[in-house]
Design an enzyme around this catalytic site. Structure first.
Site, PDB file in Angstrom:
ATOM      1  CG  HIS A 299      38.458  -2.696  -9.894  1.00 55.67           C
ATOM      2  ND1 HIS A 299      39.081  -1.500 -10.157  1.00 55.67           N
ATOM      3  CD2 HIS A 299      38.757  -3.006  -8.617  1.00 55.67           C
ATOM      4  CE1 HIS A 299      39.750  -1.113  -9.076  1.00 55.67           C
ATOM      5  NE2 HIS A 299      39.561  -2.006  -8.128  1.00 55.67           N
TER       6      HIS A 299
ATOM      7  CD  GLU B 199      38.895  -1.294 -13.690  1.00 58.71           C
ATOM      8  OE1 GLU B 199      39.677  -1.069 -12.745  1.00 58.71           O
ATOM      9  OE2 GLU B 199      37.664  -1.066 -13.617  1.00 58.71           O
TER      10      GLU B 199
ATOM     11  CB  CYS C 286      37.726   0.920  -6.967  1.00 56.87           C
ATOM     12  SG  CYS C 286      38.429  -0.027  -5.576  1.00 56.87           S
TER      13      CYS C 286
END
Length: 212
Positions: free
Chosen positions: A193, A195, A84
């Site tokens: 992202h 994650e 990001c």
């Protein structure tokens, strides 16, 4: 554990540190969240997260010597993954709300506001990855990843005539095309992202870990 890659998530005051830590652990890494420069230099992989404003992230990165750590790792061919705003600060500069700030300068170009009717670009979106991508290997073309941003590198400006392999650049579209991921030797990054991207994000992180 033998054979388990060690990864440092660089703590410079910005980023989803714990969610990145958990996602990397699920992908099979031994993870440490720290600003310690020696640990960051010596780990098998370094992750540079980032959320919020470009200028604040760039300042935080400089405050812990992060730019130098990244340079030292890359000089030795040691992998780095930006996520990001941790990707954005790898470019030369960022412009947000009239404020211009210097980035780490690993890649030429400016991070600026996307030209789109709806901002932020928030939610799931597909990407267009090169056929020889390592990060996206084994993932279907219609796989979706989670984005949340209003600014991006709208163009890829690195000279493709340079005397080594060109970068693998992945694009996404929201109002216009923008750079969604880059694989440039030991330096890789994603605007989205991983994650927060469920199984697709875990698979991408597994691919990165397997490349260490």
């Amino acid at each position: 554990m033998p054979g388990t890659p060690s990864v440092v998530v660089l703590d410079y005051g910005s980023g989803n540190l714990r969610s990145a830590e958990r996602a990397l652990e699920r992908a099979g890494a031994k993870v440490e969240v720290t600003a310690d420069s020696r640990a960051a230099r010596e780990a098998d992989g370094l992750v540079v997260p980032g959320v919020g404003a470009f200028a604040a992230c760039a300042a935080g990165l400089r405050a812990v010597g992060g730019e130098r750590i990244v340079e030292q790792r890359l000089a030795g061919g040691r992998p780095v993954l930006g996520i990001c705003v941790g990707m954005q600060v790898l470019f030369e500069r960022g412009v947000e709300f009239g404020e211009e700030a210097d980035g780490a300068g690993q890649w030429p170009g400016t991070v600026e506001k996307l030209q789109a009717d709806v901002l932020p670009h928030m939610g799931w979106n597909t990407v267009r990855a090169p056929a020889d991508s390592v990060l996206f290997a084994g993932l279907p073309d219609d796989e979706r990843f989670y984005f949340v941003h209003s600014f991006a590198a709208r163009r890829w400006e690195l000279d493709r005539g340079r005397p080594f392999l060109p970068a693998k650049v992945t694009y996404a579209h929201h109002g216009e095309d923008f750079v969604a991921a880059v694989e440039d030797g030991p330096l890789a990054a994603t605007q989205f992202h991983p994650e927060k991207s469920g199984e697709a994000g875990r698979r991408l992180l597994v691919n990165w870990l397997e490349s260490l």
